[in-house]
Write an enzyme that holds these catalytic residues in place. Structure first.
Site, PDB file in Angstrom:
ATOM      1  N   ASN A 189     -15.142  -1.705  49.362  1.00  0.00           N
ATOM      2  CA  ASN A 189     -15.890  -1.730  50.634  1.00  0.00           C
ATOM      3  C   ASN A 189     -15.926  -3.107  51.287  1.00  0.00           C
ATOM      4  O   ASN A 189     -16.639  -3.308  52.261  1.00  0.00           O
ATOM      5  CB  ASN A 189     -17.312  -1.192  50.424  1.00  0.00           C
ATOM      6  CG  ASN A 189     -18.169  -2.124  49.580  1.00  0.00           C
ATOM      7  OD1 ASN A 189     -17.744  -3.215  49.199  1.00  0.00           O
ATOM      8  ND2 ASN A 189     -19.379  -1.699  49.279  1.00  0.00           N
ATOM      9  N   LYS A 190     -15.152  -4.068  50.775  1.00  0.00           N
ATOM     10  CA  LYS A 190     -15.193  -5.417  51.338  1.00  0.00           C
ATOM     11  C   LYS A 190     -14.281  -5.519  52.569  1.00  0.00           C
ATOM     12  O   LYS A 190     -13.644  -4.543  52.950  1.00  0.00           O
ATOM     13  CB  LYS A 190     -14.827  -6.430  50.247  1.00  0.00           C
ATOM     14  CG  LYS A 190     -15.837  -6.427  49.075  1.00  0.00           C
ATOM     15  CD  LYS A 190     -17.179  -7.020  49.456  1.00  0.00           C
ATOM     16  CE  LYS A 190     -18.359  -6.760  48.565  1.00  0.00           C
ATOM     17  NZ  LYS A 190     -18.272  -6.866  47.147  1.00  0.00           N
ATOM     18  N   THR A 191     -14.210  -6.698  53.193  1.00  0.00           N
ATOM     19  CA  THR A 191     -13.497  -6.809  54.474  1.00  0.00           C
ATOM     20  C   THR A 191     -11.990  -6.627  54.336  1.00  0.00           C
ATOM     21  O   THR A 191     -11.304  -6.382  55.321  1.00  0.00           O
ATOM     22  CB  THR A 191     -13.797  -8.156  55.156  1.00  0.00           C
ATOM     23  OG1 THR A 191     -13.491  -9.203  54.226  1.00  0.00           O
ATOM     24  CG2 THR A 191     -15.266  -8.245  55.560  1.00  0.00           C
TER      25      THR A 191
END
Ligand code: PLP
Length: 389
Positions: A189-191
């Site tokens: 779910n990170k960038t």
């Protein structure tokens, strides 16, 4: 009004394109699936992204692993104290416990929700060895203040930059600020994502060397190099009981293409964040602060807080969002409320009034590049309806 035919909008989704998929397939067909040429290329590409081709980038299988390796390489151990924020994910602090050192939690600044440098300084004891600032939601910590404190007291600084890709402070990318090490996360779910993965970044050659050895079982091939020009391919020496923290080429294949799209990803995140900021300005909500003029916020998270005058409770707000088919989350349940941390250090909410209040009134709403404009409008309509009800 809620349209019952709309599908559920998850809180977060990765954006994986055809190039990522093709690169993974190429890796699978190549016969080299674990750490190899693509992991090495990914490290080099990451250094170039940071604008510093010579900076040491060490690919690992999670940010947690990277934080652990950085602290280990800095010699943190039993009897030492490491200061970090209570308003973070447990990974930031657990790595300190892996090494037998103690965690000292500090409260946050109520405007930025980042660790308050003044409280870091107040938490320093003769046992303090390091500070782990977390760039919460993707807004840079006041690193100039943190680095100043560290210099004054002879402390190490390891940045938890799991949210901060790309984030700048005074136009410098996080990762190049001059701390001992910076660690990024490529969790789902990170960038940007590699499924699971992380990058340890440092300008300290000694730290990098130790982390590379400890990343793979404490295995050292350089020891042999010094005595003979020709190293047999099978030879290695074990110099420490290391870890299994290497990033696979399958994961690096994803990373190579996610990294190429990172600037475009950030622009889209910023566009969505701006749409939210504009749409929510008149609501009884505390909106996330903008970065300083000219700086970049990664907008990993968009965190709303119910203002004092809001009548609705946070839990009810989130329930109503779910009832409208929109996933939300809370970042974070502060560490001082979790049984392990609370009991280990006899912590109570009164010690962390800003984090406690923020926690009780906050929710994170969806913000990711795979959202369509219609998804963004749907979130806006839902938040407005619930906040005004
Ligand atoms: C995601 C996250 C981590 C851990 O990252 P992993 O790559 O999952 O190990 C650490 N700190 C913060 C603040 C995070 O959000």
């Amino acid at each position: 009004m809620t349209n019952p035919t709309l599908p559920f909008l998850p809180f977060a989704l990765p954006e994986i394109g055809e190039e990522e998929i093709a690169e993974v397939v190429d890796t699978l067909r190549s016969g080299w699936v674990t750490t190899g040429p693509k992991a090495r290329r990914f490290e080099q590409a990451f250094a170039e992204f940071l604008g510093e081709p010579q900076i040491e980038c060490i690919a690992v299988n999670s940010a947690t692993a990277g934080l652990h390796l950085a602290l280990e390489a800095l010699g943190i151990g039993p009897g030492d104290e490491v200061i970090t924020t209570t308003h973070t994910f447990t990974a930031t602090a657990e790595v300190v416990r892996y090494l037998g050192a103690d965690v000292v939690l500090a409260d946050i600044d109520p405007l930025t929700l980042n660790i308050a440098p003044r409280l870091v300084e107040a938490a320093i004891t003769p046992r303090t060895k390091a500070i782990i600032p977390v760039h919460y939601a993707g807004l840079a910590v006041d690193m100039l203040a943190i680095l100043d404190i560290a210099r004054k007291h002879g402390l190490r600084v390891v940045e938890d930059a799991a949210h901060a890709l790309p984030t700048t402070l005074e136009k410098e990318l996080i990762g190049t600020m001059g701390s001992d090490a910076t660690v990024f996360s490529f969790y789902a779910n990170k960038t940007m994502t590699t499924g699971e993965g992380g990058m340890l970044v440092t300008r300290n050659a000694e730290l990098a060397k130790r982390a590379r050895v400890m990343r793979l079982h404490g295995m050292n091939r350089d020891a042999f190099d010094r005595f003979t020009a020709k190293v047999p391919s099978w030879y290695y020496e074990i110099v420490a009981p290391g870890f299994k923290y290497n990033l696979t080429d399958i994961a690096a294949a994803l990373g190579l293409h996610q990294l190429k799209r990172l600037t475009a990803f950030q622009a889209r995140r910023e566009q969505i964040a701006q749409a939210y900021l504009d749409a929510f300005a008149d609501l009884p909500l505390i909106l996330p602060p903008l970065p300083p003029e000219g700086d970049t916020h990664s907008w990993h998270l968009f965190v709303l807080r119910l203002a004092d005058e809001a009548v609705i409770e946070r839990d009810v707000f989130i329930e109503r969002m779910f009832a409208k088919g929109i996933g939300c989350s809370v970042h974070y349940i502060p560490l001082h409320l979790h049984p392990y941390w609370r009991d280990r250090y006899e912590l109570s909410p009164e010690q962390f009034p800003h984090s406690q209040k923020a926690y009780e009134r906050m929710l994170s709403i969806p913000l990711y590049t795979a959202m369509s404009d219609a998804d963004v409008q749907r979130v806006i309509a839902a938040v407005r309806e619930i906040a005004l009800s």
